[in-house]
Design a protein around this motif. Structure first.
Motif, PDB file in Angstrom:
ATOM      1  N   LYS A   1       0.905  -1.055  -0.113  1.00  0.00           N
ATOM      2  CA  LYS A   1      -0.002   0.006  -0.022  1.00  0.00           C
ATOM      3  C   LYS A   1       0.911   1.149   0.075  1.00  0.00           C
ATOM      4  CE  LYS A   1      -1.774   1.723   4.004  1.00  0.00           C
ATOM      5  NZ  LYS A   1      -2.670   2.583   4.839  1.00  0.00           N
TER       6      LYS A   1
ATOM      7  N   ASP B   1       1.002   6.459   3.181  1.00  0.00           N
ATOM      8  CA  ASP B   1       0.087   7.900   3.190  1.00  0.00           C
ATOM      9  C   ASP B   1      -0.064   8.675   4.383  1.00  0.00           C
ATOM     10  OD1 ASP B   1      -0.904   5.863   4.868  1.00  0.00           O
ATOM     11  OD2 ASP B   1      -3.007   5.423   3.932  1.00  0.00           O
TER      12      ASP B   1
ATOM     13  N   SER C   1       2.334  -8.845   9.872  1.00  0.00           N
ATOM     14  CA  SER C   1       3.825  -8.102   9.566  1.00  0.00           C
ATOM     15  C   SER C   1       4.308  -7.468  11.073  1.00  0.00           C
ATOM     16  CB  SER C   1       4.058  -7.585   8.295  1.00  0.00           C
ATOM     17  OG  SER C   1       3.510  -8.010   7.351  1.00  0.00           O
TER      18      SER C   1
ATOM     19  N   ARG D   1      -3.020   1.572  15.269  1.00  0.00           N
ATOM     20  CA  ARG D   1      -4.024   2.075  14.829  1.00  0.00           C
ATOM     21  C   ARG D   1      -5.264   1.314  15.340  1.00  0.00           C
ATOM     22  NH1 ARG D   1      -4.556   5.131   9.361  1.00  0.00           N
ATOM     23  NH2 ARG D   1      -4.740   3.121   8.360  1.00  0.00           N
ATOM     24  N   THR D   2      -5.096   0.340  14.640  1.00  0.00           N
ATOM     25  CA  THR D   2      -6.162  -0.815  14.921  1.00  0.00           C
ATOM     26  C   THR D   2      -5.577  -2.067  15.260  1.00  0.00           C
ATOM     27  OG1 THR D   2      -7.343  -0.070  12.814  1.00  0.00           O
ATOM     28  CG2 THR D   2      -8.052  -2.202  14.001  1.00  0.00           C
TER      29      THR D   2
ATOM     30  N   ARG E   1     -10.713  -9.392  10.411  1.00  0.00           N
ATOM     31  CA  ARG E   1      -9.442  -9.023  10.217  1.00  0.00           C
ATOM     32  C   ARG E   1      -8.304 -10.047  10.367  1.00  0.00           C
ATOM     33  NH1 ARG E   1      -6.510  -3.819  10.884  1.00  0.00           N
ATOM     34  NH2 ARG E   1      -4.601  -4.211  12.533  1.00  0.00           N
TER      35      ARG E   1
HETATM   36  O1  N01 Z   1      -0.434  -5.659   6.457  1.00  0.00           O
HETATM   37  P1  N01 Z   1      -2.017  -5.126   7.425  1.00  0.00           P
HETATM   38  P2  N01 Z   1       0.419  -6.895   7.222  1.00  0.00           P
HETATM   39  N1  N01 Z   1      -0.992   4.857   9.964  1.00  0.00           N
HETATM   40  O2  N01 Z   1      -2.625  -4.702   6.343  1.00  0.00           O
HETATM   41  C1  N01 Z   1      -1.583  -0.309   9.695  1.00  0.00           C
HETATM   42  C2  N01 Z   1      -0.202 -11.775   5.121  1.00  0.00           C
HETATM   43  N2  N01 Z   1       0.834 -12.138   5.999  1.00  0.00           N
HETATM   44  O3  N01 Z   1       1.754  -6.929   6.180  1.00  0.00           O
HETATM   45  O4  N01 Z   1      -5.774  -1.733  10.284  1.00  0.00           O
HETATM   46  C3  N01 Z   1      -1.073   3.961  10.826  1.00  0.00           C
HETATM   47  O5  N01 Z   1      -2.689  -6.462   7.920  1.00  0.00           O
HETATM   48  C4  N01 Z   1      -2.899  -0.717   9.751  1.00  0.00           C
HETATM   49  O6  N01 Z   1      -3.904  -0.139  10.525  1.00  0.00           O
HETATM   50  P3  N01 Z   1      -5.334  -0.220  10.118  1.00  0.00           P
HETATM   51  C5  N01 Z   1      -1.627 -11.954   6.083  1.00  0.00           C
HETATM   52  O7  N01 Z   1      -2.734 -12.265   5.216  1.00  0.00           O
HETATM   53  C6  N01 Z   1       0.965 -13.235   6.881  1.00  0.00           C
HETATM   54  O8  N01 Z   1       0.686  -6.844   8.540  1.00  0.00           O
HETATM   55  O9  N01 Z   1      -5.397   0.581   8.675  1.00  0.00           O
HETATM   56  N3  N01 Z   1      -1.262   2.726  10.692  1.00  0.00           N
HETATM   57  C7  N01 Z   1      -2.547  -2.220  10.175  1.00  0.00           C
HETATM   58  O10 N01 Z   1      -2.262  -2.358  11.536  1.00  0.00           O
HETATM   59  C8  N01 Z   1      -1.680 -10.659   6.569  1.00  0.00           C
HETATM   60  O11 N01 Z   1      -3.088 -10.334   6.875  1.00  0.00           O
HETATM   61  C9  N01 Z   1       1.987 -13.249   7.412  1.00  0.00           C
HETATM   62  O12 N01 Z   1      -5.847   0.790  11.172  1.00  0.00           O
HETATM   63  C10 N01 Z   1      -1.407   2.357   9.540  1.00  0.00           C
HETATM   64  C11 N01 Z   1      -1.064  -2.519   9.352  1.00  0.00           C
HETATM   65  O13 N01 Z   1      -0.626  -1.162   9.200  1.00  0.00           O
HETATM   66  C12 N01 Z   1      -1.487  -9.769   5.178  1.00  0.00           C
HETATM   67  O14 N01 Z   1      -0.235 -10.359   4.718  1.00  0.00           O
HETATM   68  C13 N01 Z   1       2.943 -12.507   7.849  1.00  0.00           C
HETATM   69  C14 N01 Z   1      -1.333   3.230   8.420  1.00  0.00           C
HETATM   70  C15 N01 Z   1      -1.314  -3.239   8.181  1.00  0.00           C
HETATM   71  O15 N01 Z   1      -1.705  -4.494   8.501  1.00  0.00           O
HETATM   72  C16 N01 Z   1      -0.922  -8.358   5.545  1.00  0.00           C
HETATM   73  O16 N01 Z   1      -0.418  -8.301   6.795  1.00  0.00           O
HETATM   74  C17 N01 Z   1       2.802 -11.372   7.069  1.00  0.00           C
HETATM   75  C18 N01 Z   1      -1.288   4.730   8.775  1.00  0.00           C
HETATM   76  N4  N01 Z   1      -1.223   5.353   7.580  1.00  0.00           N
HETATM   77  C19 N01 Z   1       1.783 -11.125   6.276  1.00  0.00           C
HETATM   78  N5  N01 Z   1      -1.579   2.519   7.346  1.00  0.00           N
HETATM   79  C20 N01 Z   1       2.114 -14.732   8.041  1.00  0.00           C
HETATM   80  O17 N01 Z   1       1.743 -15.821   7.697  1.00  0.00           O
HETATM   81  C21 N01 Z   1      -1.590   1.531   7.635  1.00  0.00           C
HETATM   82  N6  N01 Z   1      -1.363   1.170   8.875  1.00  0.00           N
HETATM   83  C22 N01 Z   1       2.564 -14.852   9.634  1.00  0.00           C
END
Ligand code: N01
Length: 536
Positions: free
Chosen positions: A150, A153, A190, A210-211, A330
């Protein structure tokens, strides 16, 4: 087989050499097709190549997170841990590509920049980033659901003078956080994993949340030779059960609703799942967890209690407990000590719901409450899921519209496999297929097997053009929406519905009906002369 070169002509172009692309290359090759693979990265592995941040593990058990289409492969490969680390998963992908001699089919460090359908010859013309072209009868977009980060932002992001890292674009060289003040932004899978590791070394770690997400201990451990042998002896049954299950894992289900049993039994079930470290098992343990608000809340209450047990400061624990969106809407996470880091003196939770980020500055991050001075910012801010990568390619279909235009009001497909107006172009685990709500390897295999058979049948029948009809696509989109509306996903506000990317239309992107029923539907469609697809 032919390696891609200037003006290559081939039967099938496979875009991407992650787990979907490798499966497609192997299966299509086995079926006798001439195949060209194109991969923008330097190596195979897809998400497991670019994601290499410390602490990264898969949240599906390693014995399940592997291909089942070749019994020798599944018998000869031995996973060392219950939940595999990123380096081990990448080694597996390398093993597969070498074992099946697929590397010579793949053009690395090359992106597909444009795809044009030629309606006269019913073929696709692909332009690659090195200026060469590929002319293919069929295209398989094996580009992954989570492959385009993403955009950042946050105002002022470009002003920061310290080290900037993104979990999805982690450097290949080791990164040391020792003696550094670090901010991790994001608390999805992550962020939770990387923060847990960084907390071990950093002078100070700020976790900007944030969440909150629900997370549970992975209870990772080495696999013993005995359990690996037992598992391998039962592989045919285990795989078959997974293929016909809700989640691709055949997680245990009681077949009852949550309030059909008394509180003692309900709790005992949740406790079993929690102690086993099986996050997917919560979804189907009771039939109504993803359907009924009260049943869903009973899981939430259980998990909230567990968070309270893990965090010393009760007020801090409350901030880490999710609220506002039902459990499951989520992604729930697996961790190796995440909540415990908040008991350390060098870790601070910054709750952005209470004090949002105002801007990033040259020295750190300003929230409405404080100025954080840091040496490094780690973005764990997620992906433009499902649509980000395909719409970044300039794909023009049979009627002159681009895929980006076609999806402007929300991604749509027939069975996650094809988009009306884009003949001969297949998606693997595309929108409106179970994909990320399942053991994705099971979903990938199901789609790739289906596509391979469809192409073999087309060859047998002299079919040169195949496309989803608009009616079938609309009917499938309506069905997936109706299923989602009948579940807690109607209240989702995560990347599952595109809510994380500004301006992205809200559509429930994965199919929430489960992999077993989805597979049956795909089988029926194929058996019924590829119902809903126009073939000629
Ligand atoms: O991404 P996410 P991810 N200011 O979108 C926050 C797979 N995966 O890379 O929810 C502040 O889940 C955002 O907050 P909010 C798995 O399917 C698997 O972690 O928008 N915060 C959220 O907390 C997973 O679901 C593994 O309020 C901001 C975070 O960033 C998918 O990939 C490991 C923001 C993003 O969380 C994605 O995971 C890793 C801002 N401007 C990934 N923008 C495994 O198998 C975003 N956020 C273990």
């Amino acid at each position: 087989m032919s390696a891609a070169r200037e003006g290559t002509r081939t039967d099938v172009l496979v875009v991407g050499a992650g787990f979907a692309g490798l499966a497609a290359l192997a299966m299509l090759h086995r079926e006798g097709f001439d195949v060209v693979g194109v991969e923008r990265e330097h190596e195979v592995g897809g998400t497991w190549y670019v994601n290499r941040y410390p602490g990264l593990r898969c949240d599906v058990e390693s014995m399940h997170y592997s291909y089942s289409w070749d019994d020798d492969l599944q018998q000869e490969w031995t996973w060392s841990e219950r939940y595999a680390s990123q380096p081990e998963i990448l080694s597996y992908a390398r093993h597969v590509v070498d074992r099946f001699d697929l590397r010579r089919d793949i053009r690395f460090d090359t992106a597909v920049t444009a795809l044009r359908f030629d309606p006269v010859h019913d073929r696709w013309a692909a332009t690659l980033s090195d200026g060469s072209t590929v002319d293919a009868q069929w295209v398989v977009l094996a580009t992954g659901a989570l492959s385009t980060p993403k955009p950042i932002d946050i105002p002022g992001a470009e002003e920061f003078r310290g080290e900037v890292l993104h979990t999805a674009e982690w450097p290949h060289e080791p990164v040391s956080f020792a003696g550094k003040r670090v901010a991790v932004i994001g608390t999805g899978s992550s962020g939770i994993q990387v923060a847990t590791e960084i907390a071990k070394d950093a002078e100070h770690l700020y976790v900007l949340q944030r969440t909150p997400s629900y997370s549970m201990p992975a209870r990772n451990r080495p696999l013993t030779p005995d359990e690996v042998a037992r598992w391998k002896a039962r592989y045919p049954d285990i795989r078959e059960a997974g293929r016909h299950s809700l989640d691709g894992l055949a997680s245990p289900m009681t077949g009852k609703n949550a309030f059909e049993v008394d509180e003692h039994e309900r709790r005992a079930r949740y406790e079993e799942i929690y102690r086993a470290g099986l996050p997917f098992a919560f979804f189907g343990v009771f039939d109504d967890v993803l359907v009924d608000d009260d049943a869903n809340r009973s899981v939430e209450e259980f998990l909230a209690e567990k968070i309270r047990e893990r965090v010393d400061d009760p007020a801090l624990a409350e901030k880490l407990i999710p609220s506002g969106a039902p459990f499951g809407t989520r992604r729930s996470c697996l961790d190796s000590g995440y909540y415990e880091i908040f008991n350390q003196r060098n870790v601070t939770l910054v709750a952005l719901r209470e004090s949002p980020i105002v801007s990033i500055t040259p020295r750190g991050i300003d929230t409405t409450r404080e100025s954080l001075t840091v040496d490094a910012i780690v973005y764990a801010t997620g992906y433009d899921a499902f649509t980000g990568t395909p719409t970044a390619i300039d794909i023009v279909g049979a009627e002159g519209a681009t895929l980006a235009e076609t999806w402007a009001d929300g991604a749509r497909s027939y069975l996650g496999l094809m988009v009306a107006g884009f003949p001969n172009l297949f998606l693997v685990t595309g929108p409106q297929s179970p994909s990320v709500l399942s053991n994705v390897i099971v979903s990938i295999e199901q789609h790739v097997e289906w596509i391979t058979r469809a192409l073999a049948d087309a060859r047998r029948d002299g079919v040169v053009r195949m496309e989803a009809t608009r009616d079938a696509e609309q009917e499938w989109v309506d069905h997936t929406r109706a299923v989602a509306e009948s579940t807690v996903y109607r209240d989702a506000s995560s990347w599952y519905v595109g809510a994380n990317v500004a301006g992205k239309p809200r559509v429930v992107l994965p199919y929430v009906g489960g992999v077993g029923g989805f597979r049956e539907r795909c089988e029926e469609v194929a058996a019924d002369g590829y119902r809903g697809f126009a073939r000629r």
